[in-house]
Enzyme design. Structure first.
Site, PDB file in Angstrom:
ATOM      1  N   HIS A   1      -3.910  40.727  75.535  1.00 30.79           N
ATOM      2  CA  HIS A   1      -3.396  39.337  75.431  1.00 30.79           C
ATOM      3  C   HIS A   1      -4.071  38.409  76.439  1.00 30.79           C
ATOM      4  CE1 HIS A   1      -0.094  41.218  73.136  1.00 30.79           C
ATOM      5  NE2 HIS A   1      -0.100  42.117  74.102  1.00 30.79           N
TER       6      HIS A   1
ATOM      7  N   SER B   1     -26.315  19.860  81.689  1.00 32.13           N
ATOM      8  CA  SER B   1     -25.652  18.751  81.009  1.00 32.13           C
ATOM      9  C   SER B   1     -26.467  17.490  81.230  1.00 32.13           C
ATOM     10  CB  SER B   1     -24.248  18.585  81.587  1.00 32.13           C
ATOM     11  OG  SER B   1     -23.802  17.256  81.418  1.00 32.13           O
TER      12      SER B   1
END
Ligand code: ARG
Length: 459
Positions: free
Chosen positions: A157, A278
Site C-alpha cells: 500500500h 526544467s
C-alpha cells in the site's frame, strides 16, 4: 503514379485520393528485405518444380538481389505512389529483367505474400526484443550484486512494511522480465509457420512444393488451412500482448524510479545524462525517461486494442482491414525497443544511495513483525504477541521513539518476557538475514535467485 498491375480490369485510373488512402508503402516498405527473401525462395521453388524455367528463376533471383543491394546502398528509392512494398518490388524487378519478372507472382497472391513477410519481419524483431530483455536482466543482476546488503523498506500500500534489500527488490523485475522473454519466445513458435502457398485464399492449382519453401526460409512447419494461412493475425496479437505486458513491467519499474529520485525518497539519483532539466525552475532534475515509458505503455496497449478490434469482425479470409495490422504492431515493436534501449543505460548509470534507504527503513516500525515474532519464539501465542507489539508501537509514536530506541524498561512494563536480546532480534540486519525462506530477501536467498536467473539466461 505507379501503374497498377491490376489496371486491365479497369477503364479508369484510380483516383489520387483513393490511391493515397489505399497505399501502405509508407509503412510496409520496412519489410523490403523479408519480401525479397520470400520471393527468392518462391522463385527457387517455382524453378525447381518446373513451374517456370530454371533460367527464369535464376534471372529473377539475381534481379531481386540487385534490388536488395540498391535499396540498401540508397540507390533505389521507394516510390511513394506505389500501392505497397510487394507491388513496388515486383514492378521494379520487371523494369530490370523484363518478362521473367512477370513470372515471379505465379502461384502466389499478395495475401499469402504479405502474411509471409510480416511473420518473417516480426520473428527477427522478436529476437531483437529478446536480446534487449536479456541485457536488461543482466543490468538488474549487476545492480543486485552490488546491493546484496543494502537495506531498504519493502512496501505494501506504499506504506513501509518489512525490511528487504535493494537487491531483492530489483530482482523481482528480473523475474518479470524472464517471463516476458519466455512469452516472446513462445509467441515465435506459433509465428514461425509458413503461410506461403495459401494463395489468395484457396491455395493454387500449380504443383508447388510448400515444404521446400518452408525449409528455405527456416520455418518450423507449413500452415494447414489456406483460409487461415492468409487471414490469421493471431501472432500479431500475441506479440502485441507480450509487448504490452513487458511495457507494463517497465512502467511499474519506471514509476518506482520516479518516486525513488524524488526528494521525498532520494533512494537513487539518475545520471545527468539520463535526466532532464526544467525551462523555468533551475533546481529541477526530472526523470523524463521513466515518465515517457509510463506514457508510452498506454500507447502500446492501444496498439494491442487496435489489433484485437481490427480482427473481430472480419469474415474469412483476407480483408483490407488487415493492412492496418502493420502500423499497430510496428509501433508496438518500435516503442518497446526504444524504451528498453533507453531504460537499460539509465538503470546502469543510476546511483544508489544506501544511507537514505537505510534511514527510511529505520523509521516506520518495519521491524514490528519481528518484535512480535521474538515473543512467539519465547512461547507467546502470535495474537498476544501482535497485540503487545502494537501497544509498544503506539507508545513509541507517543514518545517520538522507535522500537530500537525504546528503553528495555518500557518493553518489560508491557511484557516480562522481553530481555536485552530483543534489540538484537529487531535490528534491521537481523530482520533481513532471518528472512531466509526460499525466495526471501536474505542475501543467501537473493544469491540463489540470481543463480536461477543466470541459469535461465544461459539456456
Ligand atoms: N498491402 C496489403 C496489406 O498489407 C497487401 C495485401 C493486399 N491484398 C489484397 N488483396 N489487396 O495487407
Amino acid at each position: 503514379m505507379a501503374e497498377k498491375m491490376w489496371a486491365g480490369r479497369f477503364s479508369k485510373e484510380v483516383d489520387d485520393r483513393v490511391n493515397d488512402f489505399n497505399s501502405s508503402i509508407s509503412f510496409d516498405a520496412r519489410m523490403y528485405k523479408h519480401d525479397i527473401m520470400g520471393s527468392v525462395a518462391h522463385a527457387t521453388m517455382l524453378g525447381e518444380c518446373g513451374i517456370i524455367e530454371l533460367s527464369e528463376s535464376e534471372r529473377i533471383i539475381e534481379g531481386l538481389k540487385g534490388i536488395l543491394a540498391d535499396i540498401e546502398n540508397g540507390e533505389l528509392m521507394f516510390d511513394p505512389t506505389a500501392e505497397d512494398v510487394h507491388m513496388f518490388i515486383e514492378a521494379e524487378l520487371t523494369k530490370r529483367i523484363g518478362d521473367a519478372g512477370k513470372r515471379l507472382h505465379t502461384a502466389r497472391s499478395r495475401n499469402d505474400q504479405v502474411a509471409l513477410d510480416i511473420r518473417m519481419y516480426l520473428r527477427d524483431e522478436i529476437d531483437n526484443i529478446v536480446k534487449l530483455c536479456e541485457s536488461l536482466i543482466e543490468t538488474i543482476v549487476k545492480l543486485a550484486k552490488d546491493n546484496m546488503t543494502t537495506i531498504m523498506p519493502g512496501y505494501t500500500h506504499l506504506q513501509r512494511a518489512q525490511p528487504i534489500t535493494f537487491a531483492h527488490h530489483v530482482m523481482a523485475y528480473a523475474q518479470m522480465l524472464l517471463r516476458d522473454r519466455e512469452r516472446l519466445l513462445d509467441t515465435k513458435k506459433r509465428m514461425n509457420v509458413l503461410p506461403l502457398g495459401s494463395g489468395a485464399l484457396a491455395s493454387t492449382t500449380y504443383p508447388i512444393n510448400r515444404q521446400r519453401v518452408c525449409d528455405l526460409l527456416g520455418f518450423d512447419e507449413i500452415s494447414q488451412n489456406s483460409l487461415d494461412g492468409v487471414s490469421d493475425r493471431d501472432f500479431c496479437i500475441e506479440l502485441a500482448n507480450a509487448i504490452s505486458i513487458l511495457m507494463m513491467h517497465l512502467s511499474r519499474f519506471s514509476e518506482e524510479i520516479v518516486m525513488w529520485c524524488s526528494w521525498e525518497f532520494k533512494f537513487i539519483e539518475l545520471d545527468d545524462a539520463f535526466a532532464t532539466g526544467s525551462s523555468i525552475m533551475p533546481q529541477k532534475k526530472n526523470p523524463d525517461i521513466t515518465e515517457l515509458i509510463r506514457g508510452k505503455t498506454g500507447r502500446v496497449y492501444g496498439d494491442l486494442n487496435t489489433l484485437l478490434t481490427m480482427m473481430k469482425g472480419t469474415p474469412l479470409a483476407y480483408n483490407k482491414d488487415m493492412q492496418e495490422d502493420k502500423p499497430a504492431i510496428f509501433d508496438a515493436v518500435d516503442t518497446v525497443k526504444l524504451c528498453l534501449k533507453t531504460f537499460i543505460p539509465m538503470l546502469d548509470t543510476m546511483k544508489v544511495i544506501p544511507e537514505n534507504m537505510r534511514n527510511a527503513a529505520a523509521r516506520g516500525f518495519i521491524n514490528a513483525t519481528d518484535c512480535a515474532d521474538y515473543l512467539v519464539k519465547k512461547g507467546l501465542p502470535f495474537r498476544d504477541a501482535y497485540k503487545i507489539t502494537g501497544t509498544l508501537v503506539a507508545k513509541c509514536i507517543e514518545k517520538n521513539l522507535t522500537l530500537e530506541t525504546l528503553p528495555l524498561s518500557e518493553y518489560k512494563a508491557m511484557c516480562e518476557t522481553f530481555e536485552e536480546d530483543v534489540f538484537e532480534a529487531i535490528s534491521l540486519e537481523t530482520c533481513v538475514m532471518q528472512r531466509k525462506a526460499a525466495g526471501g530477501p536474505a542475501p543467501e536467498c537473493v544469491k540463489a535467485q540470481i543463480e536461477y536467473v543466470e541459469n535461465k539466461l544461459s539456456k
